[in-house]
Design an enzyme around this catalytic site. Structure first.
Site, PDB file in Angstrom:
ATOM      1  N   ARG A 191       0.329   4.409  16.976  1.00  0.00           N
ATOM      2  CA  ARG A 191      -0.132   5.413  16.012  1.00  0.00           C
ATOM      3  C   ARG A 191       0.057   6.860  16.465  1.00  0.00           C
ATOM      4  NH1 ARG A 191       0.403   1.044  13.991  1.00  0.00           N
ATOM      5  NH2 ARG A 191      -1.072   0.045  12.597  1.00  0.00           N
ATOM      6  N   SER A 241      -3.762  -9.655   7.674  1.00  0.00           N
ATOM      7  CA  SER A 241      -3.210  -8.320   7.840  1.00  0.00           C
ATOM      8  C   SER A 241      -2.595  -8.291   9.239  1.00  0.00           C
ATOM      9  CB  SER A 241      -4.313  -7.277   7.712  1.00  0.00           C
ATOM     10  OG  SER A 241      -3.906  -6.091   8.357  1.00  0.00           O
ATOM     11  N   ASP A 278       0.812  -1.220   0.000  1.00  0.00           N
ATOM     12  CA  ASP A 278       0.000   0.000   0.000  1.00  0.00           C
ATOM     13  C   ASP A 278       0.843   1.267   0.000  1.00  0.00           C
ATOM     14  OD1 ASP A 278      -2.409  -1.356   0.017  1.00  0.00           O
ATOM     15  OD2 ASP A 278      -2.648  -1.272   2.194  1.00  0.00           O
ATOM     16  N   ASP A 300      -7.099   2.946  12.740  1.00  0.00           N
ATOM     17  CA  ASP A 300      -5.809   3.626  12.659  1.00  0.00           C
ATOM     18  C   ASP A 300      -5.887   4.982  11.958  1.00  0.00           C
ATOM     19  OD1 ASP A 300      -4.434   1.744  14.134  1.00  0.00           O
ATOM     20  OD2 ASP A 300      -4.078   0.461  12.404  1.00  0.00           O
TER      21      ASP A 300
HETATM   22  N1  ARG Z   1      -7.776  -3.837  16.012  1.00  0.00           N
HETATM   23  C1  ARG Z   1      -6.514  -3.306  16.426  1.00  0.00           C
HETATM   24  C2  ARG Z   1      -6.632  -1.862  16.789  1.00  0.00           C
HETATM   25  O1  ARG Z   1      -7.572  -1.249  16.369  1.00  0.00           O
HETATM   26  C3  ARG Z   1      -5.414  -3.536  15.421  1.00  0.00           C
HETATM   27  C4  ARG Z   1      -5.502  -2.747  14.144  1.00  0.00           C
HETATM   28  C5  ARG Z   1      -4.451  -3.119  13.120  1.00  0.00           C
HETATM   29  N2  ARG Z   1      -4.496  -4.513  12.868  1.00  0.00           N
HETATM   30  C6  ARG Z   1      -3.987  -5.177  11.826  1.00  0.00           C
HETATM   31  N3  ARG Z   1      -4.040  -6.456  11.867  1.00  0.00           N
HETATM   32  N4  ARG Z   1      -3.472  -4.575  10.816  1.00  0.00           N
HETATM   33  O2  ARG Z   1      -5.794  -1.331  17.469  1.00  0.00           O
END
Ligand code: ARG
Length: 408
Positions: free
Chosen positions: A103, A184, A16, A132
Site C-alpha cells: 500500500r 476477499s 469496486d 488499507d
Molecule cells: N489483514 C491484512 C492487512 O491488513 C490484509 C488486508 C487485505 N486483505 C484482503 N483479503 N483483501 O494487511
C-alpha cells in the site's frame, strides 16, 4: 461535495474500482486517471487474474481518461520487502505483512502520477473498516498533504455486492461475471491474504478452497527437500549456488515452498480501526526467508545487537501494519537495521517437509561462533576458572538483598 477537477485512482480491475471510475465522474464531474500497480498479483496461481491489456480496456470502458499500469515488482522487493525482512518484522507474531507493504508503494506512485497529471485529488477503493484505507491515506498525507483524498466506498450508498453489480449493469460498465468466490483476496509477490465468507467464523477451519498458492501438508511430497540460501549483506541472492534476481528468487521459493505446504497462517488480528478480524495468509517464500535470515543473524550479530533487533522488530511491524511507512520512527529504525546488515553474509540450509520448515545448517565468513570456546572436547580454550568470579559479582546484588531480607 468538494470540488475536484482531476483525480488519480488506485485501480485494481475489480468490481469496486471499476464502478468507482464511473461514480467519481458522475458525482464530482471530474476526470479520472486510473493507475494499476503490478506488485506480482498477476502471476500468482493464475485464476481470475487480469492481464495488463485487459485492465486497460476495462478502465477505459468504465470512463477513465487515461490508464497507467506500472510494473513495480523490483521496487516493491528492493525498497519495501527486503528492509522489512532485514528487520525480521512480523505483526502479532504471525503476519509477514504482504498487503501492508504494497500500500505505501502504490500510494507513493499515485502521488507521483497526480503531480505529473496535475491532478488535485487521489482516490482508492478501500472499505471504511479496513487497514488499507489508513495505509493509503497516511502515505498521501506524508508525501503531499495538499492532495484531496476521495474514498467512494465510505461515501456512496451501495452496501452490497449485488447493488454494485446492478450499478455496473445500469451504466454498462464491464465487470467480470462468473461465479464469485466468497473470499476477499489480496495478493502480491510476498504473499496472499484471504478473508470473508466462511473465514468469518474463527472456530471454523478454513476450507481448502480458501488457499490459493499452497498445497495442504497432507498432500505435499513424501520426501523432504533441502535448499541452500545465500545472503549478501542481509539480502538473499542465491539458491543452491545459483544467482537469481530478487523477483525470480521469491517466485522460486513461493513455488517450492507452496508445493511443500510451507507458509500457511491462520490469524485473528487486531486491525488499526479497533476491531478483530480473522484472516488466513500464504507466504511460502517469506516464511522461508524470514527463518533463514534470522538464523544467519544468530551466527553473525553480537548478542546485544541481536537482542536489540529482536526488541524493536515487533514495533517495526506495528508501524508497517498501521500505515506509518513514511514516519520518522520507521525510517530511523531502517537506518539502524541497515547498519546491522553489513556482515550478514553467508549460507543457510533449510529443510522443507510436509508443511514444516527447519534450519539444517548455517555458515558465514563473519561467523562469531568460536568452536574452541564452545566445545566440550579436549581443544577447549574457554577459561572456566574465571566463571566463579564472574558469577560472584553478577550475584552480588541478589546476595545483599537476600541477607537484608533475612535480617528483617
Ligand atoms: N489483514 C491484512 C492487512 O491488513 C490484509 C488486508 C487485505 N486483505 C484482503 N483479503 N483483501 O494487511
Amino acid at each position: 461535495m468538494e470540488k475536484v477537477s482531476k483525480v488519480v485512482l488506485a485501480y485494481s480491475g475489480g468490481l469496486d474500482t471499476s464502478i468507482i471510475i464511473h461514480w467519481l465522474r458522475q458525482n464530482y464531474d471530474c476526470q479520472v486517471v486510473a493507475f494499476a500497480a503490478d506488485v506480482g498479483q498477476f502471476e500468482l496461481a493464475g485464476r481470475d487474474v487480469h492481464t495488463v491489456s485487459d485492465l486497460k480496456r476495462k478502465a477505459v470502458a468504465a470512463g477513465a481518461s487515461k490508464v497507467y499500469v506500472q510494473d513495480l515488482k523490483i521496487e516493491f522487493v528492493r525498497d519495501y520487502v527486503f528492509p522489512t525482512l532485514q528487520a525480521n518484522a512480523i505483526y502479532e507474531g504471525k503476519y509477514l505483512l504482504s498487503a501492508a507493504l504494497s500500500r505505501p508503494l502504490i500510494a507513493k506512485k499515485l502521488v507521483e502520477i497526480a503531480k505529473r497529471e496535475k491532478a488535485d485529488a487521489v482516490a482508492h477503493g478501500c472499505t471504511g473498516k479496513g487497514n488499507d484505507q489508513v495505509r493509503f491515506e497516511l502515505t498521501f498525507k506524508a508525501l503531499n498533504p495538499e492532495l484531496k483524498i476521495l474514498a467512494p466506498l465510505r461515501e456512496w450508498e451501495m452496501v452490497s455486492r449485488q447493488e454494485e453489480i446492478e450499478y455496473a449493469k445500469r451504466y454498462k460498465i464491464p465487470v467480470s461475471t462468473g461465479k464469485e468466490k466468497p473470499y476477499s483476496i489480496d495478493r502480491n509477490l510476498w504473499g496472499v491474504c484471504v478473508e470473508c465468507g466462511p473465514l468469518e467464523d474463527p472456530w471454523k477451519e478454513p476450507p481448502e478452497d480458501a488457499y490459493q498458492i499452497t498445497t495442504p501438508a497432507e498432500k505435499a511430497p513424501s520426501k523432504p527437500v533441502y535448499l541452500d540460501i545465500y545472503f549478501r549483506q542481509g539480502i538473499p541472492t542465491r539458491i543452491d549456488g545459483k544467482s537469481l534476481s530478487p523477483v525470480e528468487l521469491i517466485k522460486k521459493l513461493n513455488r517450492i515452498g507452496g508445493a511443500y505446504g510451507i507458509g500457511r497462517v491462520d490469524l485473528v488480528e487486531n486491525r488499526v480501526v479497533g476491531i478483530k478480524s480473522r484472516e488466513i495468509y500464504e507466504a511460502p517464500a517469506a516464511t522461508i526467508l524470514y527463518l533463514a535470515h534470522r538464523e544467519l543473524e544468530s551466527l553473525i550479530l553480537d548478542r546485544d545487537t541481536f537482542h536489540y533487533k529482536e526488541l524493536i522488530a515487533p514495533r517495526y511491524a506495528e508501524l508497517v501494519y498501521c500505515g506509518l511507512w513514511e514516519s520518522q520512527l520507521k525510517k530511523t529504525i531502517d537506518a539502524f537495521v541497515y547498519a546491522t546488515q553489513k556482515k550478514v553474509t553467508g549460507t543457510v540450509r533449510v529443510k522443507l517437509y510436509k508443511g514444516n520448515l527447519w534450519v539444517a545448517g548455517r555458515k558465514s565468513p563473519y561467523s562469531l561462533y568460536e568452536k574452541s570456546l564452545a566445545t566440550y572436547g579436549a581443544e577447549d580454550k574457554f577459561d572456566r576458572t574465571s566463571a566463579q568470579g564472574f558469577i560472584d559479582l553478577l550475584g552480588l546484588p541478589l546476595e545483599v538483598k537476600a541477607l537484608m531480607d533475612k535480617k528483617e
